[in-house]
Scaffold this motif. Structure first.
Motif, PDB file in Angstrom:
ATOM      1  N   LEU A  29       0.833  -1.214   0.000  1.00 38.26           N
ATOM      2  CA  LEU A  29       0.000   0.000   0.000  1.00 38.26           C
ATOM      3  C   LEU A  29       0.859   1.251   0.000  1.00 38.26           C
ATOM      4  O   LEU A  29       0.696   2.140  -0.842  1.00 38.26           O
ATOM      5  N   ALA A  87      -4.313   4.162  -3.628  1.00 39.26           N
ATOM      6  CA  ALA A  87      -4.764   3.393  -2.463  1.00 39.26           C
ATOM      7  C   ALA A  87      -6.016   2.592  -2.815  1.00 39.26           C
ATOM      8  O   ALA A  87      -6.124   1.406  -2.486  1.00 39.26           O
ATOM      9  N   ASN A 137      -5.043  -0.309  -4.964  1.00 42.40           N
ATOM     10  CA  ASN A 137      -4.360  -1.326  -4.181  1.00 42.40           C
ATOM     11  C   ASN A 137      -5.379  -2.233  -3.480  1.00 42.40           C
ATOM     12  O   ASN A 137      -5.279  -3.461  -3.522  1.00 42.40           O
ATOM     13  N   ALA A 197      -7.037   1.152   3.238  1.00 42.47           N
ATOM     14  CA  ALA A 197      -6.157   1.819   2.271  1.00 42.47           C
ATOM     15  C   ALA A 197      -6.389   3.331   2.276  1.00 42.47           C
ATOM     16  O   ALA A 197      -5.444   4.122   2.316  1.00 42.47           O
TER      17      ALA A 197
END
Lengths: 241, 241
Positions: A157, B169, B172, B193
């Motif tokens: 991340l 984020a 991800n 995230a």
């Protein structure tokens, strides 16, 4: 601040870019500017450059690739730079320096870069091509950061977010330079942009030597103060120290 | 944490996605999985769906668009959400919530999303299409942040960097959910995230009321500690308070 390798020597650049390749790029851009990108064929380009079709495709898999003749080299340079055995104190600074290689490629040839910027804005296919190149740079930076955990928070991340932030800051500086028709100071613009990312995500050496004096910094903050303000204060305190 | 609008009511969803459109998407994916994307033509799709070619092109400008049938609606939802008159305390939280709309679109239909993920990894043209969609989401978030300066640091640079961090984020979390074949908790993954991004860039209310108790938090940190660690400590202190 800037640890990126120096500019290439002209002799080196010539070795990497043979004259026929340069002639094809020159002919292509002359035609793109005169007639438009869509209206220009590979046959037109090779006719103007005075070479055969097979020569074109030896250097460029497609007409789109001739618009971005240096990205493959730059991606290879970036990968090599990130793989170098180096005493890297701060991986975030390392990826910032890797991004500087891309800016330098643009800044080496302002006229060409500005022409291409205008062309890319007009042709959706080229915009898509550019996005895929940007994505490859971003993945190269993220893969590097994933291999180099910095602190307990190290995970995919953080690597992905930092890589995206570096690319966004680089592109912000690059666009502002391109919009100035290449007249602004590109290095100064990218230093400022990457400085913001580094102040947000960068770290001092991850494991300071045990023998180092255990200095302390005390920060007093009003509750409810915006986080960026607190971080700024902490940075100032570190800098003063 | 999650201020994004609730799920659509089924009636609304039906109004937006007429049965013929769904039938075309279903037929297309059946063929893509059986024969491969490149090997499937629009004619094959309309034959299986039992409709004419013109019906296909009424809903989808190209074969690529049938692979991503919900992004245009989701982009419109995101834009509307960002344009809503709302008492926004923290623009960073607002863009995080806007990103949650995209995740929710994927999570609404796990089987379809996972199939598409596998398809997109195999077909470079679809990957390029997806990158251009991601770029449009990122621009929507950045444009919003550019209009809403938060603190003295507000400028296009910060807006671009925060938007890129939010998208990275989100992606991800999305990828980790897709790789779990849609079995993980998507909302929990994206909360974690986006929480990282918000703790990095988000702010408490920009101008706390003057009458508020002037509580203080004191953080003591060894010089040389990584910045993320310091920020984490401050956050813990605020949370305890």
């Amino acid at each position: 601040m800037n640890e990126a390798p120096g500019r290439r020597e002209p002799a080196d650049a010539t070795a990497v870019r043979p004259p026929m390749r340069d002639a094809l790029v020159g002919a292509a851009f002359q035609l793109f500017l005169e007639r438009g990108y869509e209206e220009t064929t590979v046959d037109d380009i090779v006719a103007l450059a005075g070479v055969g079709r097979r020569s074109f495709f030896r250097y460029f898999p497609s007409k789109e690739d001739v618009v971005f003749p240096d990205h493959e080299r730059c991606l290879a340079d970036m990968t090599a730079f990130l793989e170098e055995e180096a005493d890297v104190q701060d991986p975030v600074q390392r990826v910032c320096d890797a991004a500087r290689l891309v800016l330098r490629m643009y800044a080496e040839n302002p006229t060409f870069s500005v022409q291409r910027y205008r062309l890319t804005k007009k042709v959706p296919g080229l915009r898509a091509y550019e996005l895929s190149v940007v994505w490859r740079y971003e993945r190269a930076l993220a893969e590097y950061l994933r291999r180099r955990p910095a602190g307990a928070r190290a995970d995919t991340l953080r690597a992905d977010v930092v890589a995206a932030a570096v690319v966004a800051a680089h592109n912000n500086a690059l666009r502002s330079w391109l919009r100035s028709d290449g007249t602004k100071d590109a290095e100064a613009a990218v230093d400022q942009a990457l400085g913001y990312v580094q102040s947000t995500f960068g770290s001092a050496p991850a494991e300071p030597a045990r023998t180092e004096a255990e200095d302390v910094v005390v920060v007093v903050s009003r509750r409810g103060a915006p986080m960026w303000r607190v971080v700024q204060e902490i940075e100032s305190a570190f800098a003063r120290d």
